[in-house]
Write an enzyme that holds these catalytic residues in place. Structure first.
Site, PDB file in Angstrom:
ATOM      1  N   ALA A   1       0.802  -1.224   0.000  1.00 16.74           N
ATOM      2  CA  ALA A   1       0.000   0.000   0.000  1.00 16.74           C
ATOM      3  C   ALA A   1       0.836   1.276   0.000  1.00 16.74           C
ATOM      4  CB  ALA A   1      -0.923  -0.017   1.210  1.00 16.74           C
TER       5      ALA A   1
ATOM      6  N   ASN B   1       1.297  -3.421   7.656  1.00 15.30           N
ATOM      7  CA  ASN B   1       2.228  -4.201   6.829  1.00 15.30           C
ATOM      8  C   ASN B   1       3.216  -3.304   6.097  1.00 15.30           C
ATOM      9  OD1 ASN B   1       1.356  -7.147   6.900  1.00 15.30           O
ATOM     10  ND2 ASN B   1      -0.573  -6.060   6.677  1.00 15.30           N
TER      11      ASN B   1
ATOM     12  N   HIS C   1      -0.453   7.096   3.990  1.00 17.92           N
ATOM     13  CA  HIS C   1       0.887   6.693   4.441  1.00 17.92           C
ATOM     14  C   HIS C   1       1.889   7.744   3.981  1.00 17.92           C
ATOM     15  CE1 HIS C   1      -0.397   2.710   5.606  1.00 17.92           C
ATOM     16  NE2 HIS C   1      -0.874   2.468   4.404  1.00 17.92           N
TER      17      HIS C   1
END
Ligand SMILES: NC(=O)c1ccc[n+]([C@@H]2O[C@H](COP(=O)([O-])OP(=O)(O)OC[C@H]3O[C@@H](n4cnc5c(N)ncnc54)[C@H](O)[C@@H]3O)[C@@H](O)[C@H]2O)c1
Length: 272
Positions: A128, A193, A221
């Site tokens: 991601a 993750n 993120h």
């Protein structure tokens, strides 16, 4: 090029999309087996398939009798620990989505040993986030800083262990974790993750901050990497997967792209 034999562990949000990508021919592979602790999930999925006829198996031993060359783990950190060695030693390479499991040196070493014995590989999709290719390249010169700051809607976050917090009541941005990636993957095993992938790519235990933010609708993120050669800041705003708000859709697409690369006859490879 012979079409590769692929099996999928975990028929949830990522696994189902991977299966669909094979079914549609976007990934050119033969889907030989599906496994999920909830068998019905695989059974339901196979009902939607026309071009592929995977066997729905009841355990890993059965899955390996289908002789997959690549197994995609899209299940859980437990699945990586439980099945990883057998897959790799048994002759199939393993695409690991629950990459937090690899932050435990004991697990990683066991898997690496099994891969060596089976002459197989462990593949971690970028997931991601973006720019892990540059982070990997920078390892040669070392890092002054490797950090990840993640903001997610409170309902997308699931903390385990103490202290348990009811995040649905959070009304303003609240840090729910600050520390090393190796700890983050234990406290937020379903969410972070990306921190594990960043750590494995950089060869460091990244600094991580996780914020439950009621003002965001996307999973955000931000990576900051400082090294002698480059200063990199990356911000990715991900749409949550329609089937699982904890999973960013980009993570699914990244897994599909990795699988496409591993099964493709293409002679042009772009990106390191
Ligand atoms: N690498 C990344 O960037 C990234 C991003 C998002 C999610 N993930 C991880 O990928 C994994 C799958 O995510 P998802 O959104 O598809 O989850 P999901 O909950 O939608 O699906 C997981 C499926 O795996 C099955 N499962 C769980 N443990 C199992 C086991 N031990 N054996 C067999 N089946 C098992 C479940 O029954 C479920 O059907 C999770 O661990 C998640 O944290 C990674």
């Amino acid at each position: 090029m012979k079409v590769k034999r692929v099996a999928v562990i975990g028929c949830g949000s990522i696994g189902s999309e991977v299966v669909r990508a094979i079914e549609e021919g976007y990934v050119k592979a033969e889907l030989v087996a599906l496994y999920d602790i909830i068998k019905d999930k695989c059974v339901e999925l196979t009902k939607q398939l026309r071009s592929q006829e995977p066997r729905v198996v009841s355990d890993l031993r059965e899955l390996m009798t289908e002789k997959p060359e690549i197994v995609v783990e899209a299940a859980s950190q437990d699945a990586v620990r439980e099945y990883g060695e057998e897959v790799l030693r048994g002759g199939a390479s393993l695409v690991v989505l629950s990459v937090g499991a690899l932050m435990d040196p004991n697990t990683l070493n066991k898997l690496l040993k099994a891969a060596e014995e089976g002459n197989t590989y462990i593949y971690v999709p970028t997931g991601a986030i973006a720019a892990l290719d540059a982070v990997r390249a920078l390892r040669r010169v070392g890092f002054e800083k490797v950090t990840l700051r993640t903001r997610k809607p409170p309902t997308s976050l699931k903390l385990v262990g103490e202290p348990t917090k009811d995040l649905s009541k959070v009304r303003e941005p609240t840090a729910v974790f600050r520390g090393k990636a190796s700890e983050a993957v234990k406290k937020l095993p379903f969410n972070i993750n990306v921190s594990a992938a960043l750590s494995l790519a950089s060869g460091t235990d990244a600094e991580v901050e996780v914020i439950a933010d009621p003002n965001v609708r996307r999973n955000v993120h931000e990576i900051e990497v400082i090294s002698k050669a480059s200063r990199i800041t990356v911000r990715v705003e991900n749409v949550p997967s329609p089937r699982n708000p904890r999973t960013s859709y980009l993570a699914t697409l990244s897994a599909i792209e990795l699988l496409r690369k591993l099964t493709s006859p293409d002679r042009l490879i772009v990106g390191t």
